[in-house]
Scaffold this motif. Sequence first.
Motif, PDB file in Angstrom:
ATOM      1  N   LYS A  15     -16.317  -1.279  24.420  1.00  9.57           N
ATOM      2  CA  LYS A  15     -17.161  -1.531  25.593  1.00  9.57           C
ATOM      3  C   LYS A  15     -16.973  -0.430  26.634  1.00  9.57           C
ATOM      4  O   LYS A  15     -17.949   0.097  27.185  1.00  9.57           O
ATOM      5  CB  LYS A  15     -16.791  -2.902  26.173  1.00  9.57           C
ATOM      6  N   VAL A  16     -15.720  -0.056  26.889  1.00  9.25           N
ATOM      7  CA  VAL A  16     -15.445   0.996  27.864  1.00  9.25           C
ATOM      8  C   VAL A  16     -15.918   2.353  27.349  1.00  9.25           C
ATOM      9  O   VAL A  16     -16.461   3.165  28.105  1.00  9.25           O
ATOM     10  CB  VAL A  16     -13.950   1.026  28.219  1.00  9.25           C
ATOM     11  N   ARG A  17     -15.730   2.619  26.063  1.00 11.12           N
ATOM     12  CA  ARG A  17     -16.202   3.890  25.509  1.00 11.12           C
ATOM     13  C   ARG A  17     -17.711   4.011  25.651  1.00 11.12           C
ATOM     14  O   ARG A  17     -18.243   5.080  25.988  1.00 11.12           O
ATOM     15  CB  ARG A  17     -15.779   4.007  24.038  1.00 11.12           C
ATOM     16  N   GLY A 196     -20.539  -3.802  22.593  1.00 13.85           N
ATOM     17  CA  GLY A 196     -19.140  -3.560  22.278  1.00 13.85           C
ATOM     18  C   GLY A 196     -18.464  -4.743  21.617  1.00 13.85           C
ATOM     19  O   GLY A 196     -17.711  -4.590  20.649  1.00 13.85           O
ATOM     20  N   MET A 197     -18.741  -5.942  22.115  1.00 13.45           N
ATOM     21  CA  MET A 197     -18.106  -7.133  21.551  1.00 13.45           C
ATOM     22  C   MET A 197     -18.555  -7.401  20.118  1.00 13.45           C
ATOM     23  O   MET A 197     -17.847  -8.046  19.346  1.00 13.45           O
ATOM     24  CB  MET A 197     -18.412  -8.361  22.411  1.00 13.45           C
ATOM     25  N   SER A 198     -19.714  -6.907  19.738  1.00 10.26           N
ATOM     26  CA  SER A 198     -20.271  -7.235  18.419  1.00 10.26           C
ATOM     27  C   SER A 198     -19.819  -6.303  17.308  1.00 10.26           C
ATOM     28  O   SER A 198     -20.210  -6.489  16.153  1.00 10.26           O
ATOM     29  CB  SER A 198     -21.807  -7.229  18.489  1.00 10.26           C
ATOM     30  N   ILE A 199     -18.989  -5.293  17.605  1.00 10.80           N
ATOM     31  CA  ILE A 199     -18.661  -4.316  16.561  1.00 10.80           C
ATOM     32  C   ILE A 199     -17.892  -4.925  15.397  1.00 10.80           C
ATOM     33  O   ILE A 199     -17.979  -4.427  14.275  1.00 10.80           O
ATOM     34  CB  ILE A 199     -17.891  -3.108  17.120  1.00 10.80           C
ATOM     35  N   LEU A 200     -17.131  -5.993  15.635  1.00 14.19           N
ATOM     36  CA  LEU A 200     -16.383  -6.598  14.543  1.00 14.19           C
ATOM     37  C   LEU A 200     -17.257  -7.479  13.659  1.00 14.19           C
ATOM     38  O   LEU A 200     -16.868  -7.831  12.546  1.00 14.19           O
ATOM     39  CB  LEU A 200     -15.204  -7.416  15.082  1.00 14.19           C
ATOM     40  N   LEU A 201     -18.429  -7.849  14.151  1.00 18.92           N
ATOM     41  CA  LEU A 201     -19.365  -8.634  13.338  1.00 18.92           C
ATOM     42  C   LEU A 201     -20.087  -7.737  12.333  1.00 18.92           C
ATOM     43  O   LEU A 201     -20.305  -8.111  11.189  1.00 18.92           O
ATOM     44  CB  LEU A 201     -20.389  -9.335  14.225  1.00 18.92           C
ATOM     45  N   LYS A 202     -20.446  -6.546  12.813  1.00 19.07           N
ATOM     46  CA  LYS A 202     -21.079  -5.539  11.956  1.00 19.07           C
ATOM     47  C   LYS A 202     -20.820  -4.186  12.599  1.00 19.07           C
ATOM     48  O   LYS A 202     -21.241  -3.942  13.732  1.00 19.07           O
ATOM     49  CB  LYS A 202     -22.579  -5.798  11.832  1.00 19.07           C
ATOM     50  N   PHE A 203     -20.121  -3.326  11.887  1.00 21.24           N
ATOM     51  CA  PHE A 203     -19.777  -2.040  12.461  1.00 21.24           C
ATOM     52  C   PHE A 203     -21.030  -1.192  12.659  1.00 21.24           C
ATOM     53  O   PHE A 203     -21.957  -1.252  11.840  1.00 21.24           O
ATOM     54  CB  PHE A 203     -18.785  -1.306  11.565  1.00 21.24           C
ATOM     55  N   PRO A 204     -21.082  -0.413  13.719  1.00 16.25           N
ATOM     56  CA  PRO A 204     -22.258   0.439  13.952  1.00 16.25           C
ATOM     57  C   PRO A 204     -22.515   1.354  12.760  1.00 16.25           C
ATOM     58  O   PRO A 204     -21.584   1.860  12.130  1.00 16.25           O
ATOM     59  CB  PRO A 204     -21.867   1.245  15.198  1.00 16.25           C
ATOM     60  N   ASP A 205     -23.790   1.558  12.472  1.00 15.38           N
ATOM     61  CA  ASP A 205     -24.188   2.383  11.320  1.00 15.38           C
ATOM     62  C   ASP A 205     -24.277   3.842  11.749  1.00 15.38           C
ATOM     63  O   ASP A 205     -25.347   4.420  11.857  1.00 15.38           O
ATOM     64  CB  ASP A 205     -25.526   1.897  10.772  1.00 15.38           C
ATOM     65  N   GLY A 206     -23.124   4.422  12.000  1.00  8.91           N
ATOM     66  CA  GLY A 206     -23.077   5.807  12.444  1.00  8.91           C
ATOM     67  C   GLY A 206     -21.638   6.222  12.683  1.00  8.91           C
ATOM     68  O   GLY A 206     -20.728   5.385  12.701  1.00  8.91           O
ATOM     69  N   PRO A 207     -21.386   7.509  12.905  1.00  6.97           N
ATOM     70  CA  PRO A 207     -20.016   8.030  13.046  1.00  6.97           C
ATOM     71  C   PRO A 207     -19.459   7.854  14.454  1.00  6.97           C
ATOM     72  O   PRO A 207     -19.178   8.822  15.157  1.00  6.97           O
ATOM     73  CB  PRO A 207     -20.184   9.503  12.694  1.00  6.97           C
ATOM     74  N   TYR A 208     -19.320   6.599  14.870  1.00  7.65           N
ATOM     75  CA  TYR A 208     -18.864   6.318  16.227  1.00  7.65           C
ATOM     76  C   TYR A 208     -17.409   5.866  16.295  1.00  7.65           C
ATOM     77  O   TYR A 208     -16.766   5.992  17.326  1.00  7.65           O
ATOM     78  CB  TYR A 208     -19.754   5.245  16.871  1.00  7.65           C
ATOM     79  N   LEU A 209     -16.913   5.297  15.192  1.00  2.00           N
ATOM     80  CA  LEU A 209     -15.545   4.796  15.135  1.00  2.00           C
ATOM     81  C   LEU A 209     -14.794   5.519  14.029  1.00  2.00           C
ATOM     82  O   LEU A 209     -15.395   5.981  13.053  1.00  2.00           O
ATOM     83  CB  LEU A 209     -15.529   3.289  14.866  1.00  2.00           C
ATOM     84  N   ASN A 210     -13.482   5.599  14.168  1.00  2.00           N
ATOM     85  CA  ASN A 210     -12.649   6.259  13.171  1.00  2.00           C
ATOM     86  C   ASN A 210     -12.435   5.324  11.980  1.00  2.00           C
ATOM     87  O   ASN A 210     -11.361   4.775  11.769  1.00  2.00           O
ATOM     88  CB  ASN A 210     -11.309   6.661  13.790  1.00  2.00           C
ATOM     89  N   LEU A 211     -13.512   5.155  11.214  1.00  2.13           N
ATOM     90  CA  LEU A 211     -13.499   4.294  10.037  1.00  2.13           C
ATOM     91  C   LEU A 211     -14.183   5.021   8.881  1.00  2.13           C
ATOM     92  O   LEU A 211     -15.017   5.906   9.100  1.00  2.13           O
ATOM     93  CB  LEU A 211     -14.263   2.991  10.320  1.00  2.13           C
ATOM     94  N   PRO A 212     -13.846   4.680   7.641  1.00  2.00           N
ATOM     95  CA  PRO A 212     -14.498   5.321   6.496  1.00  2.00           C
ATOM     96  C   PRO A 212     -16.011   5.082   6.495  1.00  2.00           C
ATOM     97  O   PRO A 212     -16.489   4.033   6.936  1.00  2.00           O
ATOM     98  CB  PRO A 212     -13.834   4.636   5.289  1.00  2.00           C
TER      99      PRO A 212
END
Length: 265
Positions: A15-17, A196-212
Amino acid sequence: MLELYQFELSQYSEKVRLILDYKGLEYRKIEVTPGIGQVELFRLTGQRQVPVLKDGSRYIADSTEIAKYLDSQYPERPLIPTDPKKRGVCLLIEEWADESIGIKGRKALFSAISQNQNFRKSLLPTNTPDVLKNLVEGVPSDVLTVLGLGVGYSPDAIRSAIADLKQDLEALVLLLADTAYLVGDEPTLADFAVAGMSILLKFPDGPYLNLPETIRGKGVPILAENPAYEPFFAWRDRLYAQYRRPLIGGTTTASPNAPTSIQIE
């Protein structure tokens, strides 16, 4: 430069990011190590929770307080409307998102990773050693269920949380049916809180988080794969594409609609 003490998968940090990106502010992310890192955070701030924003010698804890601080100190692109009615609706939606989607989203994700070993392994940061990934993947689901009981994530609590999240997503689909934003004609704190709160329900479809890449656009199957909620996630993806700066090689680049300052991570 602003510094953000955070967890990468913390919804409140995200959310802050989102807010920092929207305002076009330069900042550096400081990943807090659970446990020992939180002790150091307590020494600096008197509390252990992330996110914490450092601006010069000042530390601001809590995502809502950070948003209010940024609006007062960096007023370009305001987050909270000045119109009394819009301001009230904005703050009400933000609190609802934090307390409902934020808390229940963790329980829903816990359920998903308990049942899917590959998904559990994929959630680890990309630089996690393979031996640790294999160890996490091998934890039996029954063990995770027992661990969940100890933190209030019983099967009944998870079922209740998912039922409430379905209602939340249904409400958001209705609210966004004929409007680009939740409050007025410009994005506000309400939009960034909900996204921001919804990212754990479905991760954003793009290179925004340090995830595979393999789990981008994936999440809690019963929610992320339900076509009834796709309009909400599509709205969120548009919000991300417009305002969230994507990660590129450990840094980010500004979106076309954002101010021109560059965020360093």
